[in-house]
Design a protein around this motif. Structure first.
Motif, PDB file in Angstrom:
ATOM      1  N   SER A  40       1.092   3.805  -3.252  1.00 25.56           N
ATOM      2  CA  SER A  40       0.584   5.328  -3.207  1.00 25.56           C
ATOM      3  C   SER A  40       1.713   6.215  -3.782  1.00 25.56           C
ATOM      4  O   SER A  40       1.618   7.246  -4.341  1.00 25.56           O
ATOM      5  CB  SER A  40       0.788   5.708  -1.704  1.00 25.56           C
ATOM      6  OG  SER A  40       1.944   5.612  -0.980  1.00 25.56           O
ATOM      7  N   GLU A  41       3.064   5.679  -3.832  1.00 26.57           N
ATOM      8  CA  GLU A  41       4.050   6.585  -4.629  1.00 26.57           C
ATOM      9  C   GLU A  41       4.323   5.985  -6.014  1.00 26.57           C
ATOM     10  O   GLU A  41       4.672   6.897  -6.855  1.00 26.57           O
ATOM     11  CB  GLU A  41       5.313   6.461  -3.901  1.00 26.57           C
ATOM     12  CG  GLU A  41       5.554   7.092  -2.520  1.00 26.57           C
ATOM     13  CD  GLU A  41       6.747   6.904  -1.771  1.00 26.57           C
ATOM     14  OE1 GLU A  41       7.837   6.495  -2.313  1.00 26.57           O
ATOM     15  OE2 GLU A  41       6.724   7.351  -0.807  1.00 26.57           O
ATOM     16  N   ASN A  42       3.980   4.923  -6.173  1.00 23.59           N
ATOM     17  CA  ASN A  42       4.308   4.235  -7.517  1.00 23.59           C
ATOM     18  C   ASN A  42       3.221   3.300  -7.949  1.00 23.59           C
ATOM     19  O   ASN A  42       3.138   2.152  -7.897  1.00 23.59           O
ATOM     20  CB  ASN A  42       5.672   3.385  -7.591  1.00 23.59           C
ATOM     21  CG  ASN A  42       5.950   2.846  -8.782  1.00 23.59           C
ATOM     22  OD1 ASN A  42       5.253   3.018  -9.876  1.00 23.59           O
ATOM     23  ND2 ASN A  42       6.766   1.717  -8.845  1.00 23.59           N
TER      24      ASN A  42
ATOM     25  N   LYS B 189       0.853  -1.190   0.007  1.00 21.64           N
ATOM     26  CA  LYS B 189      -0.123   0.004   0.016  1.00 21.64           C
ATOM     27  C   LYS B 189       0.892   1.438   0.026  1.00 21.64           C
ATOM     28  O   LYS B 189       0.451   2.068  -0.807  1.00 21.64           O
ATOM     29  CB  LYS B 189      -1.017   0.102   1.152  1.00 21.64           C
ATOM     30  CG  LYS B 189      -2.204   0.740   0.898  1.00 21.64           C
ATOM     31  CD  LYS B 189      -2.908   0.470   2.283  1.00 21.64           C
ATOM     32  CE  LYS B 189      -4.261   1.245   2.149  1.00 21.64           C
ATOM     33  NZ  LYS B 189      -5.160   0.829   3.453  1.00 21.64           N
ATOM     34  N   GLY B 190       1.851   1.314   0.875  1.00 22.69           N
ATOM     35  CA  GLY B 190       2.716   2.212   0.846  1.00 22.69           C
ATOM     36  C   GLY B 190       3.708   2.511  -0.416  1.00 22.69           C
ATOM     37  O   GLY B 190       3.698   3.720  -0.905  1.00 22.69           O
ATOM     38  N   LYS B 191       4.093   1.528  -1.016  1.00 18.30           N
ATOM     39  CA  LYS B 191       4.690   1.620  -2.218  1.00 18.30           C
ATOM     40  C   LYS B 191       3.766   1.952  -3.323  1.00 18.30           C
ATOM     41  O   LYS B 191       4.230   2.974  -4.369  1.00 18.30           O
ATOM     42  CB  LYS B 191       5.481   0.221  -2.849  1.00 18.30           C
ATOM     43  CG  LYS B 191       6.616  -0.311  -1.752  1.00 18.30           C
ATOM     44  CD  LYS B 191       7.022  -1.455  -2.312  1.00 18.30           C
ATOM     45  CE  LYS B 191       8.216  -1.708  -1.447  1.00 18.30           C
ATOM     46  NZ  LYS B 191       8.777  -3.095  -1.905  1.00 18.30           N
TER      47      LYS B 191
ATOM     48  N   GLU C  15       6.242  -2.549 -10.191  1.00 18.58           N
ATOM     49  CA  GLU C  15       7.685  -2.630 -10.684  1.00 18.58           C
ATOM     50  C   GLU C  15       7.693  -3.159 -12.169  1.00 18.58           C
ATOM     51  O   GLU C  15       8.777  -3.601 -12.328  1.00 18.58           O
ATOM     52  CB  GLU C  15       8.069  -3.790  -9.670  1.00 18.58           C
ATOM     53  CG  GLU C  15       8.262  -3.176  -8.370  1.00 18.58           C
ATOM     54  CD  GLU C  15       8.172  -4.170  -7.089  1.00 18.58           C
ATOM     55  OE1 GLU C  15       7.951  -5.307  -7.638  1.00 18.58           O
ATOM     56  OE2 GLU C  15       8.437  -3.820  -6.109  1.00 18.58           O
TER      57      GLU C  15
END
Ligand SMILES: Cc1cc2nc3c(=O)[nH]c(=O)nc-3n(C[C@H](O)[C@H](O)[C@H](O)COP(=O)(O)O)c2cc1C
Length: 231
Positions: free
Chosen positions: A75-77, A71-73, A81
């Motif tokens: 929100s930025e991206n 979730k944290g990742k 990957e």
């Protein structure tokens, strides 16, 4: 026909009542039940009996922590990957592209999320990374050396799991969406480098009150994809 939230008593019931569940109850599932499903699914066929499947089953605190991490990742991206395999062929042709669009529109229609509501659609897509609330997550990987035939074997194995889940009154959500987080999933599960993540899967009891679970996707008629010869 069996109520799709009840237990399936036959293969036909299981096939008919299986759907991609996109809203689960948080009811926990005992390891024995999941072990039993995998123990039966291992009887799935594979060319040359290669059994080219690898499975990780995650629940409880490790799953909560991993979902928070993603979730944290995200929100930025939000694009993740990148994927290691092509989820769809480039320039998907018709009728496939049309079917993909149709199922998307029909699903968002049930949820009343219009085409213009881009944020609503992204929010719905992001539910993939919560496993739609499922208490159990499975991940499937395959050796990078494997070819189309073995990917097909893996698909059969996954279908066995989905049908066996119905026999236990459980539902599933197969999720290629996880391919966009293959690095994070790989680190979390410590997937060996010679394996490639195929997909994730939510497993749990369907929430019968959520309208998304009333959604039923279309299928072509048998005569459209079959040629009978000599009968
Ligand atoms: C291998 C595989 C991966 C899938 N990945 C996703 C996914 O990432 N997210 C999602 O919402 N549905 C996913 N689906 C569900 C399909 O959209 C669904 O199977 C199809 O629309 C037919 O609907 P049904 O499963 O409800 O019968 C996936 C299905 C399969 C078989």
């Amino acid at each position: 026909m069996k109520d799709k939230f009840g237990k399936s008593k036959s293969v036909s019931d299981a096939l008919d009542s299986r759907m991609t569940c996109r809203a689960f109850l948080d009811t926990e599932i005992k390891k024995d039940i999941i072990f039993d499903i995998l123990n039966k699914a291992r009887r799935s066929p594979s060319g040359g009996n290669l059994q080219p499947w690898r499975v990780w089953v995650v629940s409880g605190d490790p799953l909560r922590k991993f979902k928070d991490d993603i979730k944290g990742k995200a929100s930025e991206n939000p694009r993740g990957e990148g994927t290691e395999y092509k989820i769809y062929p480039p320039n998907l042709k018709n009728p496939y592209e049309q079917r993909r669009r149709d199922v998307g529109e029909a699903m968002y229609g049930v949820l009343d999320i219009s085409r213009e509501n881009k944020i609503g659609r992204i929010q719905q897509f992001m539910k993939n990374f919560e496993f739609f609330g499922a208490p159990v997550a499975l991940f499937f990987a395959i050796d990078r050396n494997m070819q189309e035939g073995q990917w097909s074997d893996l698909g059969m194995f996954i279908q066995s799991i989905m049908l066996l889940a119905r026999e236990s009154g459980l539902h599933t959500a197969p999720q290629e969406a996880w391919a966009i987080w293959h690095k994070s999933v790989g680190e979390f599960l410590e997937i060996p480098d010679d394996l490639m993540l195929f997909c994730g899967m939510g497993l749990g009891y369907a929430d019968p009150t959520n309208p998304i679970n009333a959604f039923r996707s279309e299928r072509e008629d048998v005569d459209k994809f079959t040629k009978f010869i000599g009968l």
